[in-house]
Enzyme design. Structure first.
Site, PDB file in Angstrom:
ATOM      1  N   HIS A  61      28.430  31.393  41.228  1.00  0.00           N
ATOM      2  CA  HIS A  61      29.788  31.711  40.797  1.00  0.00           C
ATOM      3  C   HIS A  61      30.387  32.634  41.867  1.00  0.00           C
ATOM      4  CE1 HIS A  61      32.841  33.726  38.251  1.00  0.00           C
ATOM      5  NE2 HIS A  61      32.709  32.724  37.413  1.00  0.00           N
ATOM      6  N   CYS A  80      35.151  28.433  39.300  1.00  0.00           N
ATOM      7  CA  CYS A  80      34.814  29.604  40.146  1.00  0.00           C
ATOM      8  C   CYS A  80      33.563  29.343  40.979  1.00  0.00           C
ATOM      9  CB  CYS A  80      34.636  30.872  39.325  1.00  0.00           C
ATOM     10  SG  CYS A  80      36.129  31.403  38.511  1.00  0.00           S
ATOM     11  N   GLN A  90      25.251  32.952  32.141  1.00  0.00           N
ATOM     12  CA  GLN A  90      25.141  31.720  31.339  1.00  0.00           C
ATOM     13  C   GLN A  90      23.803  31.597  30.643  1.00  0.00           C
ATOM     14  OE1 GLN A  90      27.581  29.647  30.722  1.00  0.00           O
ATOM     15  NE2 GLN A  90      29.001  30.656  32.113  1.00  0.00           N
ATOM     16  N   LYS A 121      30.110  35.983  26.627  1.00  0.00           N
ATOM     17  CA  LYS A 121      29.469  34.663  26.692  1.00  0.00           C
ATOM     18  C   LYS A 121      28.295  34.611  25.714  1.00  0.00           C
ATOM     19  CE  LYS A 121      30.783  34.068  31.494  1.00  0.00           C
ATOM     20  NZ  LYS A 121      31.756  32.983  31.567  1.00  0.00           N
ATOM     21  N   ASP A 164      21.864  36.690  38.054  1.00  0.00           N
ATOM     22  CA  ASP A 164      23.122  36.572  37.322  1.00  0.00           C
ATOM     23  C   ASP A 164      22.825  35.773  36.053  1.00  0.00           C
ATOM     24  OD1 ASP A 164      25.459  35.613  36.242  1.00  0.00           O
ATOM     25  OD2 ASP A 164      26.322  34.918  38.140  1.00  0.00           O
TER      26      ASP A 164
HETATM   27  N1  PMP Z   1      28.386  34.293  36.779  1.00  0.00           N
HETATM   28  C1  PMP Z   1      28.400  33.169  36.061  1.00  0.00           C
HETATM   29  C2  PMP Z   1      27.299  32.179  36.221  1.00  0.00           C
HETATM   30  C3  PMP Z   1      29.447  32.943  35.174  1.00  0.00           C
HETATM   31  O1  PMP Z   1      29.483  31.815  34.460  1.00  0.00           O
HETATM   32  C4  PMP Z   1      30.479  33.895  35.046  1.00  0.00           C
HETATM   33  C5  PMP Z   1      31.649  33.668  34.126  1.00  0.00           C
HETATM   34  N2  PMP Z   1      32.193  32.379  34.200  1.00  0.00           N
HETATM   35  C6  PMP Z   1      30.388  35.065  35.797  1.00  0.00           C
HETATM   36  C7  PMP Z   1      29.326  35.226  36.642  1.00  0.00           C
HETATM   37  C8  PMP Z   1      31.412  36.136  35.696  1.00  0.00           C
HETATM   38  O2  PMP Z   1      31.421  36.670  34.410  1.00  0.00           O
HETATM   39  P1  PMP Z   1      32.609  37.623  33.946  1.00  0.00           P
HETATM   40  O3  PMP Z   1      33.876  36.906  34.263  1.00  0.00           O
HETATM   41  O4  PMP Z   1      32.374  37.792  32.481  1.00  0.00           O
HETATM   42  O5  PMP Z   1      32.480  38.890  34.707  1.00  0.00           O
END
Ligand code: PMP
Length: 406
Positions: free
Chosen positions: A123, A364, A203, A226, A200
């Site tokens: 991401h 993203c 998910q 999430k 990270d």
């Molecule tokens: N890493 C991953 C794999 C994600 O799916 C996301 C959110 N889509 C993020 C990081 C960022 O999370 P947040 O926007 O809640 O900070």
């Protein structure tokens, strides 16, 4: 412990939403999960009966709010199996957690020529903070490639990993493709060359059990929203010795021991990294989200999500012109696809008109889309409250899209 989909659905008021005469089908769970009634109640209850600033107050409400806030920290510690509550830092979410590590650990301990390893599945929030660090201090960013199924090429990882590698930051589960990465292997190999590892877990946390001690992760990041909790709060887990060695992140109230104009000393863990008034209400309500998740029979949940994934994959493949992007060996219940001749965004708009919420675009993960040579995908991501009937509605919706646009 129970797992009954219709009982679960009843706990999520938003699932009754009507759109164009149809009941909402919510397949955008990877972006954010919906919130059970207990979380909504906890938010209301906090503002109605406990609202106060925490940690410094000596009055009744301040003590009540502080106790509830710290109770969430204990719940998260248990959820991640961290060895101490001091290792649980409240942040604003995964993005904030990763930035914290890049800005503190990265700036203090990584230097010009050191290599930071990420993967092609990341991401943007696990790419950009490291790029910013590299620009600042001359570190070098290296990328573990993936194969056509969306799996990391581990032989390439093994080759990229050298004594120059000082930090590895990889996603546990890909938000765009659903790939589950072999993080146990990655952490073990990275430690063999002396590199620290951040996972990270944005998910992963709602799909697979996370045990930071068993993983031996140095840092683990996640977002409450999430995981059935509110937006605006998240977690950074860090090993205590590392957190102790790191300089603070933001400066301000709460994170200090003593301030004079000559010098400031910093608070003990975890407060050293929690400057300013935190997101008290959302942190407190996150505990209820964790309790909801905890109440589900995990074995049954995993079997059910796997069933949804297999069913959706087979049904989607049967639709003419649809190609699934990412069929990794191990996946969570996320399915990304493209349709020949139709832009993902048009599919999303037409599905929305039928009450079906999917995510379209690059999720993203622009470098991942570049790897597959596509502008984006349509992504359906499933949660415990989704059903096969909803997948049938998606398939019918896609057939309609084809008839309409092709
Ligand atoms: N890493 C991953 C794999 C994600 O799916 C996301 C959110 N889509 C993020 C990081 C960022 O999370 P947040 O926007 O809640 O900070």
């Amino acid at each position: 412990m129970s797992f009954n989909v219709s009982d679960i659905r009843k706990q999520f008021p938003i699932l009754d939403t009507q759109i164009a005469g149809k009941t909402l089908v919510y397949f955008d769970n990877a972006a954010t999960t919906q919130k059970p009634r207990v979380v909504l109640d906890a938010l209301e209850d906090y503002y109605a009966s406990s609202n106060a600033n925490i940690h410094r107050g000596i009055h009744y409400l301040a003590e009540k709010a502080t106790a509830a806030f710290e109770a969430t920290r204990k719940s998260v510690q248990k959820f991640l199996n961290a060895s101490s509550h001091e290792e649980i830092i409240f942040t604003y979410g995964t993005t904030d957690s990763i930035n914290l590590v890049a800005r503190t650990y990265g700036e203090a301990f990584l230097k010009a020529g050191d290599e930071i390893l990420i993967s092609n599945l990341e991401h943007h929030s696990n790419i950009v903070p490291w790029q910013m660090l590299c620009e600042k201090n001359g570190c070098v960013l290296k990328v573990i490639p993936i194969d056509d199924h969306g799996d990391l090429i581990l032989e390439e990882f093994d080759k990229l990993l050298t004594e120059k590698t000082k930090f590895v930051s990889v996603v546990h589960v890909s938000n765009a493709l659903g790939t589950i990465n072999p993080v146990e292997y990655i952490i073990k190999k990275a430690h063999e060359v002396g590199a620290k590892v951040l996972i990270d877990g944005a998910q992963a946390s709602s799909h697979i059990p996370v045990d930071v001690q068993a993983l031996d992760a140095d840092f683990y990041a996640l977002s409450a929203h999430k995981l059935f909790g509110p937006t605006g709060t998240g977690i950074l887990y860090g090993k205590k010795d590392l957190l102790l060695s790191m300089p603070p992140y933001r400066g301000g109230g709460e994170m200090i021991k003593e301030v004079t104009f000559e010098k400031t000393t910093y608070a003990d863990l975890p407060y050293k990294f929690e400057a300013g008034t935190p997101n008290i209400a959302d942190v407190i309500a996150f505990k209820s989200g964790l309790e909801f998740f905890d109440s589900l029979d995990k074995e049954a949940l995993h079997a059910y999500e796997e069933e949804l994934l297999q069913y959706a994959t087979a049904q989607l493949k049967a639709v003419e012109g649809i190609r699934i992007i990412g069929e990794a060996k191990r996946k969570v219940s996320v399915v990304s696809f493209v349709m020949d001749g139709v832009h993902p965004q048009d599919i999303g708009i037409l599905l929305d008109q039928q009450g079906i919420a999917v995510r379209t675009g690059h999720h993203c993960t622009q470098p991942l889309m570049q790897r597959f040579n596509i502008p984006g995908t349509v992504r359906a991501s499933f949660a415990p409250y989704n059903t096969k009937e909803e997948i049938d509605a998606l398939i019918a919706g896609l057939q309609k899209v084809r008839r309409f646009l092709l």
